[in-house]
Design a protein around this motif. Structure first.
Motif: not given
Length: 550
Positions: A248-262
């Motif tokens: 499978g895969s894991i997806w991260a989307a910016a949720d109202g603010h930018p994603l964390a730097p790390d």
């Protein structure tokens, strides 16, 4: 080396811990010269005859000796090959006479654990159970993940969301949603559509495929970035893989603010931590599917367990159901000496199982060799589901399917009878195709083939008497031994309803030649076609002979 499925994890599990997580009786330890506290790195299918394999990749593995006989030279060589590869354990099929003493001795001398699997559990099941146990035995790099129950994908999504500072979606390789994190902010349109439909919109999947995004995602262990545009927020994705297999895969989307730097580093760690949970999810789904399929077989066979089987598959006692039986064959032949389906036949059965499930809610299926059994609620069902299945089968080139529909079962106890009727319909369709020498898919219901189905049942009953069939049997055996054509002449005459000219034309002989052959059949064997009883016996006997000799 054959197809390999390996965890690729660092050694953290032990054989004892792995076996503790598997139900008793599935695997038995025959001998463990170093005990069961030996470290285990994972499990793999391995071609034990491949001496060019990289032994370092198999060190500490549990090897499944697929295709190796439990007794004899093959078992001994399998143990020696596993020892040379540095494996921790070898699993072979449990034989009726127990483990081969020579193989046990080789395992003892080589310091490798020898296990046997129960013959009632297939290699695929055992592989899944061992992978699941190995995954659960390995500690996660995320302390928060270790507290989750196995397979808690929603909890995993929320934990990873806290790490990356965004919204998380966990998907299977077909872009279907397995879990998603809580929504603290209004999602962008793509995330909303994906969650509502429980899968990524098909047009978006096609867009990502055509752009090469999926090729990149499935081909790397690293995070892949999908930049923000005027439609959607930035996304990061990473594949979760078990050795060479993508789970499978894991997806991260910016949720109202930018994603964390790390966020990318967190996703890499999350992908490793997610592995045991996706393995558990996959194994649990496979086990549930296996139990469901076994219940369908029990329901269609009848007997003491049918009531429980009905509850398992959700069959209501107050609702009518239809039974469809589908047989798949590889073109251009319509019959095969083996009950095991070829790869093409297996492929068409896979397609038809998916199509059947899409026909209407509540439809369940089960496999048996080259057969697919479809149990579907009746009433407002599709007008002709069997015809639809045949039409779908035409999308798989090089295959022929026959679909038979049994009578409607008004209650679960009538399902075995409906299955038997559907099987007879399939036999009628197959015999029609064989007699006509064509390879075309077809479907029919029991009502469409009443006479032919009755004949099939009659022939089934009298077939054991075929060697005692007197004159006709003697004629057929004479033809078989001497290459004569009396049977063909009699069959052509019967098929033409006694029209000698038409029968001779079909055989490409002169009518007088045919008359002579029929007269000799009577003189030599007693096959009298002037007598109604003689004609009846000749017709039945030749049909039985065709069954025996094809």
């Amino acid at each position: 080396m054959s197809e390999r499925e390996s965890s690729g994890r660092r050694a953290a599990a032990t054989l004892a811990r792995v076996l503790d997580l598997i139900d008793p009786g599935i695997l038995d330890v025959v001998v463990a010269p170093r005990g069961t506290e030996v470290p285990v790195n994972g499990v793999t299918l391995y071609d034990l005859g491949d001496e060019d394999a990289d032994g370092s990749t198999l060190a500490g593995m549990i090897l499944l000796a697929v295709g190796v006989e439990p007794r004899g030279p093959g078992a001994v060589e399998a143990v020696r090959a596993a020892r040379r590869a540095g494996a921790s354990a070898l699993v072979i099929r449990r034989g009726a006479a127990g483990a081969d003493p020579a193989a046990v001795e080789a395992a003892q001398d080589g310091g490798i654990a020898l296990l046997t699997r129960h013959p009632g559990r297939g290699w695929t099941d055992v592989l899944g159970l061992l992978r699941n146990a190995c995954a659960q035995s390995s500690p996660s790099e995320l302390a928060a993940v270790d507290s989750l129950r196995p397979g808690d994908l929603s909890g995993l999504a929320n934990t990873v969301a806290d790490l990356v500072g965004g919204a998380i979606t966990i998907e299977d390789p077909q872009s279907r949603v397995l879990a998603y994190s809580r929504m603290d902010h209004e999602p962008d349109p793509m995330r909303r559509a994906t969650i509502l439909n429980q899968e990524v919109p098909r047009w978006r999947v096609a867009e990502l495929r055509e752009s090469g995004f999926f090729r990149t995602l499935w081909g790397t262990d690293d995070v892949v970035r999908l930049p923000a545009d005027d439609r959607y927020a930035e996304r990061l994705a990473i594949a979760v893989r078990d050795g060479g297999e993508v789970l499978g895969s894991i997806w991260a989307a910016a949720d109202g603010h930018p994603l964390a730097p790390d966020a990318a580093a967190a996703l890499r760690t999350a992908a490793r931590a997610a592995l045991p949970h996706l393995v558990h999810h996959e194994t649990r789904g496979r086990e549930a599917a296996r139990r469901r399929e076994e219940a369908v077989h029990a329901l269609l066979s009848g007997g003491a367990g049918a009531e429980q089987a009905a509850r398992t598959v959700g069959v209501r006692p107050d609702r009518p159901y239809g039974v469809i039986v589908v047989e798949a064959y590889e073109s251009p032949t319509t019959e095969s000496a083996s009950d095991a389906p070829t790869s093409a036949e297996q492929r068409v059965l896979d397609v038809l199982a998916l199509q059947a499930a899409a026909l209407r809610p509540g439809c369940v299926t089960a496999r048996a060799g080259r057969r697919l059994f479809v149990l579907t609620p009746a009433g407002e069902a599709h007008a002709d589901p069997a015809r639809d299945l045949v039409a779908t089968a035409r999308s798989v080139p090089g295959t022929v399917v026959f679909a038979g529909v049994g009578p409607i079962a008004r209650r679960p106890a009538e399902l075995p009878g409906a299955r038997e009727e559907a099987e007879i319909v399939v036999r009628v369709l197959r015999e029609r195709a064989t007699a006509a020498g064509v390879s075309a898919s077809a479907s029919a219901s029991a009502a469409d083939v009443v006479s032919e189905a009755a004949l099939v049942r009659l022939l089934d009953r009298v077939e054991p008497l075929w060697p005692m069939a007197g004159p006709v049997y003697a004629m057929v055996e004479h033809d078989r031994l001497h290459g004569s054509g009396y049977s063909a002449s009699v069959g052509a005459y019967l098929g033409a309803f006694g029209d000698t000219v038409a029968a001779a034309r079909g055989l490409s002989v002169h009518p007088n030649t045919l008359r002579y052959r029929l007269r000799r059949a009577k003189e030599l064997f007693g096959v009298d076609l002037d007598d109604p009883t003689g004609r009846l016996l000749a017709d039945i006997g030749l049909r039985l002979a065709h069954r025996e000799h094809g």
